[in-house]
Design a protein around this motif. Structure first.
Motif, PDB file in Angstrom:
ATOM      1  N   SER A   1       9.583   0.548   6.105  1.00 51.50           N
ATOM      2  CA  SER A   1       9.377   1.453   7.232  1.00 51.50           C
ATOM      3  C   SER A   1      10.347   1.115   8.361  1.00 51.50           C
TER       4      SER A   1
ATOM      5  N   THR B   1       4.913  -6.092   8.112  1.00 60.12           N
ATOM      6  CA  THR B   1       4.519  -4.773   7.606  1.00 60.12           C
ATOM      7  C   THR B   1       4.679  -3.703   8.679  1.00 60.12           C
TER       8      THR B   1
ATOM      9  N   THR C   1       0.503   2.977   3.573  1.00 54.63           N
ATOM     10  CA  THR C   1       0.897   2.446   4.878  1.00 54.63           C
ATOM     11  C   THR C   1       2.043   1.442   4.859  1.00 54.63           C
ATOM     12  N   THR C   2       2.126   0.609   3.859  1.00 59.75           N
ATOM     13  CA  THR C   2       3.045  -0.533   3.924  1.00 59.75           C
ATOM     14  C   THR C   2       3.994  -0.639   2.732  1.00 59.75           C
TER      15      THR C   2
ATOM     16  N   LEU D   1       7.678   6.019   7.360  1.00 59.29           N
ATOM     17  CA  LEU D   1       6.615   5.109   6.963  1.00 59.29           C
ATOM     18  C   LEU D   1       6.539   4.980   5.444  1.00 59.29           C
ATOM     19  N   ALA D   2       6.455   3.759   4.950  1.00 57.56           N
ATOM     20  CA  ALA D   2       6.099   3.450   3.563  1.00 57.56           C
ATOM     21  C   ALA D   2       7.024   4.086   2.522  1.00 57.56           C
TER      22      ALA D   2
ATOM     23  N   PRO E   1       1.159  10.963   8.535  1.00 61.95           N
ATOM     24  CA  PRO E   1       1.240  10.173   7.296  1.00 61.95           C
ATOM     25  C   PRO E   1       0.730  10.876   6.044  1.00 61.95           C
TER      26      PRO E   1
ATOM     27  N   SER F   1       0.803  -1.216   0.000  1.00 61.41           N
ATOM     28  CA  SER F   1       0.000   0.000   0.000  1.00 61.41           C
ATOM     29  C   SER F   1       0.839   1.271   0.000  1.00 61.41           C
TER      30      SER F   1
ATOM     31  N   ALA G   1       5.687   8.951   9.891  1.00 60.41           N
ATOM     32  CA  ALA G   1       4.738   8.114  10.620  1.00 60.41           C
ATOM     33  C   ALA G   1       3.863   8.944  11.549  1.00 60.41           C
TER      34      ALA G   1
ATOM     35  N   ARG H   1       6.801   8.682   3.977  1.00 64.42           N
ATOM     36  CA  ARG H   1       5.871   9.434   4.819  1.00 64.42           C
ATOM     37  C   ARG H   1       6.413   9.565   6.241  1.00 64.42           C
TER      38      ARG H   1
END
Length: 451
Positions: A278, A372, A237-238, A288-289, A319, A234, A316, A314
């Motif tokens: 991440s 993740t 997020t991931t 993040l991501a 985000p 994603s 965290a 991103r």
């Protein structure tokens, strides 16, 4: 002790909400899907997807930033301030995504831009041409176009690679039926065969929504193999970056364990060697991501090629905000690409002031391909297996490391590169490493003080 080098550590923090309307304050923030090129005068240009589309003050389109050192970035405006007519008519797009900019053999600069709407594969990749990265950009029309209900591919996220014979190839694709590659005409930059949609080189099963995109191919400087970078999972997020290699530019691409990137029967998280995800160092920003990377290659101070991964990530803690980061890229003794755990701060800032033993206590990241979660840095001792008493003296060195403690399975050895870096948590030059163990798991870390 921390030192004052003038490096902008605030770049590692999100901006206040109101700053979205003040491009002069952005730096590398509010950008994603980046590519960076260097003009003949030494100026770096970053092209990226507009991450603040449809705000009242900022035009949509391909956003452009410049830098003198790959560290500090200045927003300078928008290339192709509107979606070109043919791309808009085909896709209905209100903005442009994921620009790829490359110097063409003819001397011109080519920009391959994407036009689409979120979640649809009614999409188009167009071509614009300019005499320099600063423009002006002239649209040359559509290169690849796909339509919902008619095609399985998704014509976004273009990237260009040149094979061993100097022939250009276009890779593209996002979700749907995966990543595709097709040959381009070396003169025009359009498909060698009109209407060619290419052949698939990476895909994922429907159980994970076919989540693969943002491909980039780099020819290895060590052995001439082709390295495929892709982003999995994603965007929100991931996201994580995975690599695979092939003897031919059209594949098949296999990860370190030999699994093909088109294998939809293998467990989805097991395919592709995960090299960036991440993470958070002790006392540092939680990132993040990270993903949708490109690679900048240029001559280093000693005349050899040096490589930088350029990607977005991103915060965290916030985000919704993106920032682009540049990281040094190295190659292990076995020829696999590994990425610095620390964003680039400039070679002078990253110079470790004295020779340093590699063995010792480190803050270590382990990018578990099954996880993740945000990978936390773990304090552990690393021993040198080969050479047994490795010492860093200013230039990257290839080593084999053995982690101690519960994080490392018995017998784990890491094929790694040790190099100078900038420890953003402690605001100081530091020693870092990145590598991959025999099970295909990537590790990175930064040496604890004192060196």
């Amino acid at each position: 002790m921390p030192v004052n080098t003038g490096i902008d550590t605030e770049e590692m923090l999100p901006l206040p909400a109101g700053a979205v309307h003040e491009p002069s304050s952005w730096g590398a923030r509010h950008a994603h899907d980046p590519t960076v090129v260097r003009d003949d005068d030494g100026t770096y240009y970053m092209f990226s997807t507009d991450a603040v589309a449809n705000t009242r003050d900022i035009p949509s389109g391909v956003h452009v930033r410049t830098s003198a050192d790959l560290v500090g970035w200045t927003y300078v405006g928008t290339a192709l301030g509107e979606v070109p007519e043919a791309a808009a008519a085909w896709s209905g797009a209100q903005g442009l995504w994921a620009p790829e900019v490359v110097r063409w053999p003819t001397g011109e600069w080519h920009m391959y831009y994407s036009a689409s709407t979120f979640g649809s594969n009614t999409s188009a990749i167009g071509l614009a041409v300019a005499p320099s990265p600063s423009g002006p950009w002239e649209d040359r029309g559509l290169v690849v176009a796909t339509r919902k209900g008619e095609h399985s591919q998704n014509a976004i996220d273009a990237a260009v690679a040149f094979d061993a014979g100097g022939n250009p190839w276009l890779t593209y694709g996002s979700f749907f039926s995966g990543i595709y590659i097709l040959p381009l005409d070396p003169g025009s930059g359009l498909p060698r065969v009109a209407g060619d949609l290419g052949s698939v080189i990476a895909r994922r099963p429907r159980s994970v929504e076919g989540a693969v995109e943002g491909a980039f191919i780099l020819r290895s400087p060590q052995d001439g193999r082709y390295i495929l970078f892709t982003s999995y999972d994603s965007l929100f997020t991931t996201y994580n970056v995975r690599v695979a290699v092939a003897d031919h530019i059209t594949g098949p691409y296999r990860d370190l364990r030999g699994i093909e990137m088109t294998d939809v029967d293998a467990p989805p998280a097991a395919v592709g060697t995960k090299v960036l995800a991440s993470y958070q160092f002790d006392g540092g920003t939680a990132w993040l991501a990270p993903g949708h990377n490109s690679v900048l290659t240029q001559k280093g101070p000693d005349g050899s090629d040096e490589h930088f991964v350029v990607h977005h990530v991103r915060f965290a803690a916030e985000p919704s905000q993106h920032v682009v980061q540049v990281r040094r890229l190295f190659f292990t003794a076995a020829g696999w690409p590994v990425i610095s755990p620390q964003p680039f701060a400039g070679l002078r800032s990253e110079a470790v002031p004295a020779p340093a033993e590699v063995a010792g206590t480190w803050q270590v990241l382990r990018f578990d391909p099954e996880s993740t979660d945000i990978a936390p840095a773990v304090r552990m001792d690393l021993k040198c297996v080969e050479p047994r008493s490795a010492e860093f003296r200013g230039h990257p060195i290839a080593v084999r490391l053995r982690p101690a403690g519960p994080a490392g399975k018995p017998g784990t050895e890491i094929d790694a590169v040790v190099f100078g870096s900038w420890d953003w948590s402690r605001n100081r030059p530091a020693l870092s490493f990145s590598g991959i163990d025999q099970r295909g798991v990537a590790w990175s870390g930064t040496r604890e003080p004192p060196l």
